[in-house]
Design an enzyme around this catalytic site. Structure first.
Site, mmCIF file in Angstrom:
data_model
loop_
_atom_site.group_PDB
_atom_site.id
_atom_site.type_symbol
_atom_site.label_atom_id
_atom_site.label_comp_id
_atom_site.label_asym_id
_atom_site.label_seq_id
_atom_site.Cartn_x
_atom_site.Cartn_y
_atom_site.Cartn_z
ATOM 1 C CG HIS A 53 -2.047 -0.991 1.116
ATOM 2 N ND1 HIS A 53 -3.025 -0.942 0.148
ATOM 3 C CD2 HIS A 53 -2.322 -2.084 1.875
ATOM 4 C CE1 HIS A 53 -3.868 -1.945 0.312
ATOM 5 N NE2 HIS A 53 -3.463 -2.664 1.343
ATOM 6 N NE ARG A 78 0.411 -4.519 4.099
ATOM 7 C CZ ARG A 78 -0.660 -3.952 4.655
ATOM 8 N NH1 ARG A 78 -1.608 -4.710 5.202
ATOM 9 N NH2 ARG A 78 -0.783 -2.645 4.700
ATOM 10 C CD GLU A 156 -5.711 -8.962 3.600
ATOM 11 O OE1 GLU A 156 -5.952 -7.838 4.099
ATOM 12 O OE2 GLU A 156 -4.702 -9.178 2.903
ATOM 13 C CG ASP A 182 -8.415 -5.499 2.475
ATOM 14 O OD1 ASP A 182 -8.955 -4.377 2.400
ATOM 15 O OD2 ASP A 182 -7.368 -5.778 1.885
#
Length: 265
Positions: A53, A78, A156, A182
């Site tokens: 992200h 991540r 998620e 999510d």
């Protein structure tokens, strides 16, 4: 001058996580080493460089990992793409571990566990920063890397809830992250009956704790009821906000102090 707190070496992170030691970390969104260095100097246990992200590149991730190593803090990433190449490059460049988004099936869990390990897995042989640039014999490197590489799967998706017991049983996954944002979206898009987010989180937490593996989550404020709730669920790898969130909350607090300071009496 404040001394850097003495902690265990970053390569002990997996051992500490599996022992369910209480650990604190945060997401790093800004692709520099600065936040990592500051957090390491303060005594945080780990940082999660957020390639999914935020605008991290392989080059900037290398800088982030170098900063983590310099300040004795475990640097994980991540990853943006759940594939063998992304995991390989992160680990070769010096990541202590990887967190993989949307692990919604047993097959995906088995794949990421395999891609992250040499023995019994399919990780390609490499000797970058993660292998001390060839400073160890290859067999010693394989064994040490497999022993210290941390693999965290994010839960998620609604589909993951339906097979969570089988997913958490996959060998080679060390911990599971409660991706509540999510997960809430996934559950809201269900066409049939679905548990609430709290119910789904409870299902996952119970399965992970029962499996003997570690449970991770993020909270926005360590002084909040939410942080206490996460600990009560069995979370031991607890993250607080992100470098952006910490900057925003700290800056807002100072702005409010300033406004009160200059407010006409």
């Amino acid at each position: 001058m404040t001394a850097i707190p003495q902690r265990l070496a970053p390569r002990d992170f997996r051992k500490r996580l599996l022992a369910r030691e209480l650990l604190i970390g945060t997401f790093c969104k800004t692709p520099t080493s600065h936040a990592t260095e500051i957090l390491g100097s303060l005594g945080y246990d780990f940082v999660m460089l957020d390639e999914e992200h935020a605008p991290w590149t392989r080059q900037s991730l290398e800088v982030g990992f170098l900063g983590a190593r310099a300040f004795n803090i475990a640097g994980l990433v991540r990853i943006a793409r759940p594939d063998a190449s992304s995991i390989l490059s992160a680990l070769d460049d010096g990541a202590i571990g990887v967190m993989v988004p949307h692990v919604s099936s047993v097959e995906k869990a088995r794949n990421i566990a395999s891609w992250a390990r040499y023995k019994g897995g399919t990780r390609g042989s490499g000797v970058g920063r993660g292998g001390d640039y060839g400073g160890r014999p290859m067999q010693a490197h394989y064994e040490a890397s497999d022993a210290t590489t941390t693999v965290i799967a994010m839960i998620e998706d609604r589909e993951a809830i339906e097979q969570i017991d089988d997913i958490v049983a996959v060998e080679g996954i060390d911990a599971f992250f409660l991706g509540r944002g999510d997960l809430g979206l996934s559950l809201s898009n269900a066409t049939g009956p679905a548990p609430s987010v709290d119910e789904a989180v409870s299902i996952v937490a119970k399965a992970v704790v029962k499996s003997g593996k570690a449970l991770c989550a993020v909270t926005q404020n360590m002084a909040s009821d939410d942080a206490k709730k996460m600990l009560d669920l069995g979370v031991t790898g607890l993250m607080v906000a992100s470098d952006h969130g910490l900057l925003r909350s700290g800056a807002l607090a100072q702005l409010n102090h300033f406004r009160n300071l200059v407010k006409p009496g």
